[in-house]
Design a protein around this motif. Structure first.
Motif, mmCIF file in Angstrom:
data_model
loop_
_atom_site.group_PDB
_atom_site.id
_atom_site.type_symbol
_atom_site.label_atom_id
_atom_site.label_comp_id
_atom_site.label_asym_id
_atom_site.label_seq_id
_atom_site.Cartn_x
_atom_site.Cartn_y
_atom_site.Cartn_z
ATOM 1 N N THR A 1 0.900 -1.074 0.088
ATOM 2 C CA THR A 1 0.076 0.011 0.014
ATOM 3 C C THR A 1 0.952 1.258 -0.090
ATOM 4 O O THR A 1 1.644 1.499 0.935
ATOM 5 C CB THR A 1 -0.886 0.016 1.488
ATOM 6 N N ASN A 2 0.941 2.015 -1.032
ATOM 7 C CA ASN A 2 1.476 3.474 -1.107
ATOM 8 C C ASN A 2 0.710 4.418 -1.087
ATOM 9 O O ASN A 2 -0.461 4.373 -1.989
ATOM 10 C CB ASN A 2 2.298 3.340 -2.420
ATOM 11 N N VAL A 3 0.894 5.505 -0.115
ATOM 12 C CA VAL A 3 0.103 6.673 -0.095
ATOM 13 C C VAL A 3 0.764 7.869 -0.503
ATOM 14 O O VAL A 3 1.780 7.942 -0.281
ATOM 15 C CB VAL A 3 -0.489 6.773 1.472
ATOM 16 N N PHE A 4 0.006 8.472 -1.395
ATOM 17 C CA PHE A 4 0.877 9.863 -2.110
ATOM 18 C C PHE A 4 -0.052 10.868 -1.629
ATOM 19 O O PHE A 4 -1.140 10.760 -1.379
ATOM 20 C CB PHE A 4 0.792 9.681 -3.699
ATOM 21 N N GLN A 5 0.798 12.145 -1.657
ATOM 22 C CA GLN A 5 0.230 13.440 -1.565
ATOM 23 C C GLN A 5 0.602 14.400 -2.687
ATOM 24 O O GLN A 5 1.531 14.492 -3.038
ATOM 25 C CB GLN A 5 0.613 13.936 -0.068
ATOM 26 N N ARG A 6 -0.417 15.237 -3.100
ATOM 27 C CA ARG A 6 -0.221 16.020 -4.078
ATOM 28 C C ARG A 6 0.479 17.093 -3.435
ATOM 29 O O ARG A 6 0.308 18.013 -2.357
ATOM 30 C CB ARG A 6 -1.700 16.612 -4.837
ATOM 31 N N THR A 7 1.516 17.595 -4.219
ATOM 32 C CA THR A 7 2.483 18.652 -3.838
ATOM 33 C C THR A 7 2.662 19.732 -5.199
ATOM 34 O O THR A 7 2.148 19.276 -6.339
ATOM 35 C CB THR A 7 3.745 18.386 -3.322
ATOM 36 N N PRO A 8 2.878 20.916 -4.984
ATOM 37 C CA PRO A 8 3.271 21.770 -6.180
ATOM 38 C C PRO A 8 4.195 21.152 -7.018
ATOM 39 O O PRO A 8 4.394 21.336 -8.337
ATOM 40 C CB PRO A 8 3.848 23.141 -5.483
ATOM 41 N N GLU A 9 5.190 20.053 -6.506
ATOM 42 C CA GLU A 9 6.126 19.307 -7.582
ATOM 43 C C GLU A 9 5.509 18.129 -8.017
ATOM 44 O O GLU A 9 6.335 17.325 -8.575
ATOM 45 C CB GLU A 9 7.481 19.195 -6.767
ATOM 46 N N GLY A 10 4.362 17.789 -7.762
ATOM 47 C CA GLY A 10 3.732 16.413 -8.492
ATOM 48 C C GLY A 10 3.382 15.813 -7.069
ATOM 49 O O GLY A 10 3.490 15.955 -5.801
ATOM 50 N N TRP A 11 2.989 14.478 -7.283
ATOM 51 C CA TRP A 11 2.725 13.475 -6.178
ATOM 52 C C TRP A 11 3.965 12.957 -5.749
ATOM 53 O O TRP A 11 4.815 12.246 -6.338
ATOM 54 C CB TRP A 11 1.927 12.277 -7.083
ATOM 55 N N LYS A 12 3.930 13.043 -4.387
ATOM 56 C CA LYS A 12 4.941 12.724 -3.545
ATOM 57 C C LYS A 12 4.490 11.228 -2.646
ATOM 58 O O LYS A 12 3.628 11.479 -2.226
ATOM 59 C CB LYS A 12 5.675 13.688 -2.786
ATOM 60 N N LEU A 13 5.441 10.509 -2.360
ATOM 61 C CA LEU A 13 5.039 9.274 -1.466
ATOM 62 C C LEU A 13 5.131 9.805 0.010
ATOM 63 O O LEU A 13 5.945 10.303 0.351
ATOM 64 C CB LEU A 13 6.085 8.236 -1.508
ATOM 65 N N TRP A 14 3.912 9.572 0.712
ATOM 66 C CA TRP A 14 3.831 9.910 1.942
ATOM 67 C C TRP A 14 3.899 8.412 2.833
ATOM 68 O O TRP A 14 4.513 8.737 4.055
ATOM 69 C CB TRP A 14 2.235 10.522 2.310
ATOM 70 N N SER A 15 3.718 7.516 2.551
ATOM 71 C CA SER A 15 3.755 6.086 3.206
ATOM 72 C C SER A 15 3.844 5.098 2.461
ATOM 73 O O SER A 15 3.382 5.083 1.314
ATOM 74 C CB SER A 15 2.746 5.969 4.066
#
Length: 142
Positions: free
Chosen positions: A115-129
């Motif tokens: 399970t990979n959780v991503f968060q949207r940032t100004p630089e694109g989608w980044k891995l959170w967990s």
């Protein structure tokens, strides 16, 4: 011209994670993770918290893995506002340590559900967990 959907962007970010591992590219791994409060569970490991600890774990794995290849199956992407969830099966083929210098060790297969959780940032989608759990085969259950 078709626009790229959030789901497609998230799937690209997810694929980039595994490609960075395959290449042993720590700089790419650093670019994929959020800055701040992140977490990671590798199969059989305790929970790792914080960017430094998580990135050190990947550096350690990459430094001690001769060869690794991921074949992702059952990839499901779900996006809700600025958060995305990816579940998948990691079909992993890795090279165990060689007995003699200059040789590739025996190849080992492993199944991990992730399970990979991503968060949207100004630089694109980044891995959170990231959370990976081994799948037991029938022989291992006995």
């Amino acid at each position: 011209m078709t626009s790229v959907t959030d789901s497609e962007r998230v799937e690209q970010a997810n694929t980039a994670l595994y490609e960075a591992m395959e290449r042993g590219d720590h700089a790419a791994m650093e670019r994929l993770w959020l800055h701040g409060d992140v977490s990671c569970v590798h199969p059989g490991w305790p929970v790792l918290r914080g960017r430094g600890e998580v990135l050190r774990s990947y550096a350690l794995i990459m430094a001690n893995t001769e060869y690794i290849q991921f074949f992702l199956t059952d990839v499901e992407v779900s996006v809700s506002a600025d958060t995305a969830l990816v579940t998948c099966t990691e079909n992993i083929l890795s090279g165990a340590p060689a007995e003699e210098e200059g040789e590739l060790g025996p190849l080992v297969g492993q199944l991990v559900v992730a399970t990979n959780v991503f968060q949207r940032t100004p630089e694109g989608w980044k891995l959170w967990s990231h959370h990976g759990s081994p799948v037991l085969t029938e022989n291992e259950e006995e």
